[in-house]
Design a protein around this motif. Structure first.
Motif, PDB file in Angstrom:
ATOM      1  N   CYS A  98       0.790  -1.094   0.076  1.00  0.00           N
ATOM      2  CA  CYS A  98      -0.024  -0.012  -0.058  1.00  0.00           C
ATOM      3  C   CYS A  98       0.847   1.168  -0.171  1.00  0.00           C
ATOM      4  O   CYS A  98       2.194   1.000   0.237  1.00  0.00           O
ATOM      5  CB  CYS A  98      -0.955  -0.023   1.273  1.00  0.00           C
ATOM      6  SG  CYS A  98      -0.193   0.089   2.894  1.00  0.00           S
ATOM      7  N   PRO A  99       0.279   2.423  -0.261  1.00  0.00           N
ATOM      8  CA  PRO A  99       1.217   3.517  -0.228  1.00  0.00           C
ATOM      9  C   PRO A  99       2.203   3.646   1.228  1.00  0.00           C
ATOM     10  O   PRO A  99       1.420   3.478   2.275  1.00  0.00           O
ATOM     11  CB  PRO A  99       0.158   4.827  -0.248  1.00  0.00           C
ATOM     12  CG  PRO A  99      -0.893   4.274  -0.895  1.00  0.00           C
ATOM     13  CD  PRO A  99      -1.123   2.966  -0.336  1.00  0.00           C
ATOM     14  N   SER A 100       3.294   3.639   1.060  1.00  0.00           N
ATOM     15  CA  SER A 100       4.176   3.501   2.030  1.00  0.00           C
ATOM     16  C   SER A 100       5.388   4.626   1.978  1.00  0.00           C
ATOM     17  O   SER A 100       5.844   5.221   1.338  1.00  0.00           O
ATOM     18  CB  SER A 100       4.976   2.156   2.087  1.00  0.00           C
ATOM     19  OG  SER A 100       4.068   1.202   2.056  1.00  0.00           O
ATOM     20  N   ARG A 101       5.788   4.972   3.255  1.00  0.00           N
ATOM     21  CA  ARG A 101       6.801   5.885   3.483  1.00  0.00           C
ATOM     22  C   ARG A 101       8.219   5.137   4.302  1.00  0.00           C
ATOM     23  O   ARG A 101       7.815   4.382   5.167  1.00  0.00           O
ATOM     24  CB  ARG A 101       6.573   6.972   4.237  1.00  0.00           C
ATOM     25  CG  ARG A 101       5.459   7.930   3.477  1.00  0.00           C
ATOM     26  CD  ARG A 101       5.240   9.102   4.349  1.00  0.00           C
ATOM     27  NE  ARG A 101       4.825   9.038   5.923  1.00  0.00           N
ATOM     28  CZ  ARG A 101       5.597   9.284   7.039  1.00  0.00           C
ATOM     29  NH1 ARG A 101       6.921   9.914   6.839  1.00  0.00           N
ATOM     30  NH2 ARG A 101       5.041   8.892   8.049  1.00  0.00           N
ATOM     31  N   LEU A 102       9.349   5.518   3.479  1.00  0.00           N
ATOM     32  CA  LEU A 102      10.580   4.718   4.472  1.00  0.00           C
ATOM     33  C   LEU A 102      11.331   5.815   4.464  1.00  0.00           C
ATOM     34  O   LEU A 102      11.758   6.760   3.926  1.00  0.00           O
ATOM     35  CB  LEU A 102      11.129   3.539   3.430  1.00  0.00           C
ATOM     36  CG  LEU A 102       9.949   2.532   3.138  1.00  0.00           C
ATOM     37  CD1 LEU A 102       9.419   2.847   1.688  1.00  0.00           C
ATOM     38  CD2 LEU A 102      10.617   0.982   3.204  1.00  0.00           C
ATOM     39  N   ILE A 103      12.570   5.507   5.388  1.00  0.00           N
ATOM     40  CA  ILE A 103      13.996   6.032   5.413  1.00  0.00           C
ATOM     41  C   ILE A 103      14.886   5.028   5.055  1.00  0.00           C
ATOM     42  O   ILE A 103      15.111   3.760   5.410  1.00  0.00           O
ATOM     43  CB  ILE A 103      14.260   6.440   6.967  1.00  0.00           C
ATOM     44  CG1 ILE A 103      13.304   7.608   7.366  1.00  0.00           C
ATOM     45  CG2 ILE A 103      15.684   7.014   6.790  1.00  0.00           C
ATOM     46  CD1 ILE A 103      13.609   8.358   8.804  1.00  0.00           C
ATOM     47  N   ALA A 104      15.810   5.338   4.155  1.00  0.00           N
ATOM     48  CA  ALA A 104      16.744   4.592   3.589  1.00  0.00           C
ATOM     49  C   ALA A 104      18.233   5.030   4.228  1.00  0.00           C
ATOM     50  O   ALA A 104      18.630   6.269   4.208  1.00  0.00           O
ATOM     51  CB  ALA A 104      17.009   4.716   2.082  1.00  0.00           C
ATOM     52  N   MET A 105      18.955   4.063   4.893  1.00  0.00           N
ATOM     53  CA  MET A 105      20.074   4.422   5.490  1.00  0.00           C
ATOM     54  C   MET A 105      21.233   3.825   4.910  1.00  0.00           C
ATOM     55  O   MET A 105      21.080   2.619   4.129  1.00  0.00           O
ATOM     56  CB  MET A 105      20.139   4.083   7.093  1.00  0.00           C
ATOM     57  CG  MET A 105      19.070   4.819   7.875  1.00  0.00           C
ATOM     58  SD  MET A 105      18.348   3.922   9.261  1.00  0.00           S
ATOM     59  CE  MET A 105      17.206   2.839   8.365  1.00  0.00           C
ATOM     60  N   ASP A 106      22.504   4.463   4.859  1.00  0.00           N
ATOM     61  CA  ASP A 106      23.689   4.157   4.045  1.00  0.00           C
ATOM     62  C   ASP A 106      24.149   2.989   4.646  1.00  0.00           C
ATOM     63  O   ASP A 106      24.626   3.065   5.961  1.00  0.00           O
ATOM     64  CB  ASP A 106      24.516   5.386   3.919  1.00  0.00           C
ATOM     65  CG  ASP A 106      25.749   4.983   3.068  1.00  0.00           C
ATOM     66  OD1 ASP A 106      25.524   4.968   1.785  1.00  0.00           O
ATOM     67  OD2 ASP A 106      26.723   4.635   3.703  1.00  0.00           O
ATOM     68  N   VAL A 107      24.256   1.817   3.970  1.00  0.00           N
ATOM     69  CA  VAL A 107      25.055   0.494   4.669  1.00  0.00           C
ATOM     70  C   VAL A 107      26.681   0.936   4.817  1.00  0.00           C
ATOM     71  O   VAL A 107      26.907   0.689   6.061  1.00  0.00           O
ATOM     72  CB  VAL A 107      24.750  -0.613   3.733  1.00  0.00           C
ATOM     73  CG1 VAL A 107      25.846  -1.768   3.988  1.00  0.00           C
ATOM     74  CG2 VAL A 107      23.365  -1.060   3.757  1.00  0.00           C
TER      75      VAL A 107
END
Length: 239
Positions: A98-107
């Motif tokens: 469904c519509p989603s919000r995320l935070i992408a963090m640098d590995v």
């Protein structure tokens, strides 16, 4: 962004300086329903915290069939274990249910931070160890229990403490794949539970009419005896 990072159980235990460092190397991601986040085999440059919505992690067979490995809910992180590998690649696909919000963090930067803090490294290892226990329990469920038991166990695990109803918040086909049963088998089990007077369904709403019968079908009696925790804490598919 720091307030958003604190929604993750892992990230909430970082100190202020670490949270600020993570936020400097992080970015927000917004997905529409069914939009792909990454594909199986893509380079794993980020791990993710889900802020809102719902994600599915799935593998594709050579024939193109999907097997749902995990359903991710808000507050959960995923793909962080890959930072311990050299040149890691995602072993699954990830897409929004469904519509989603995320935070992408640098590995790469998070890995560097772990090298600088033994305490933080052990913190992450503790989280991953809990997930390993959950995966072992899931293997037991898939190999030692019938389809009816797995479905009943899923319903019992998600019944809120003190309540008699729950809502299925994912499509039945996806849920069937997550439980390693065919969609028609899942529907047949639901009809059987309904016919036995164990549950009643109206749309996505499931009312538990006979909790003890559900527990017996789920084969949870032995797990209920050693310690007094609630049904709502049992058998989570994600630790």
């Amino acid at each position: 962004m720091i307030d958003e990072l604190l929604q993750g159980s892992l990230l909430s235990r970082l100190d202020t300086a670490q949270l600020e460092r993570v936020s400097r190397h992080a970015r927000r991601v917004t997905l529409d329903a069914e939009q792909l986040l990454f594909s199986q085999g893509d380079p794993a440059r980020c791990f993710y915290l889900l802020l809102s919505g719902q994600m599915q992690l799935f593998r594709l067979s050579p024939e193109g069939a999907e097997k749902v490995i995990e359903i991710v809910s808000p507050g959960q992180t995923f793909a962080e274990a890959l930072m311990f590998l050299n040149a890691p690649r995602y072993p699954v696909c990830a897409s929004a249910l469904c519509p989603s919000r995320l935070i992408a963090m640098d590995v790469a930067d998070f890995s560097s931070m772990l090298r600088e803090s033994v305490e933080t490294c052990f913190l992450l290892l503790g989280v991953l160890s809990q997930r390993l226990r959950g995966l072992i329990a899931e293997i037991d469920d898939l190999t030692l229990h019938t389809a009816a038991s797995r479905v009943a166990r899923y319903l019992a695990a998600r019944l809120p403490p003190g309540q008699t109803s729950l809502e299925l918040d994912v499509r039945k086909g996806i849920l069937a794949s997550r439980l390693s049963v065919q969609p028609e088998t899942f529907s047949r089990v639901i009809r059987s539970l309904t016919g036995q007077g164990v549950i009643r369904m109206q749309g996505n709403q499931v009312e538990i009419l006979d909790l003890q019968a559900l527990i017996r079908i789920a084969e949870l009696e032995a797990r209920l005896e050693p310690e007094p925790f609630s049904i709502g804490s049992l058998g989570s598919l994600r630790p």
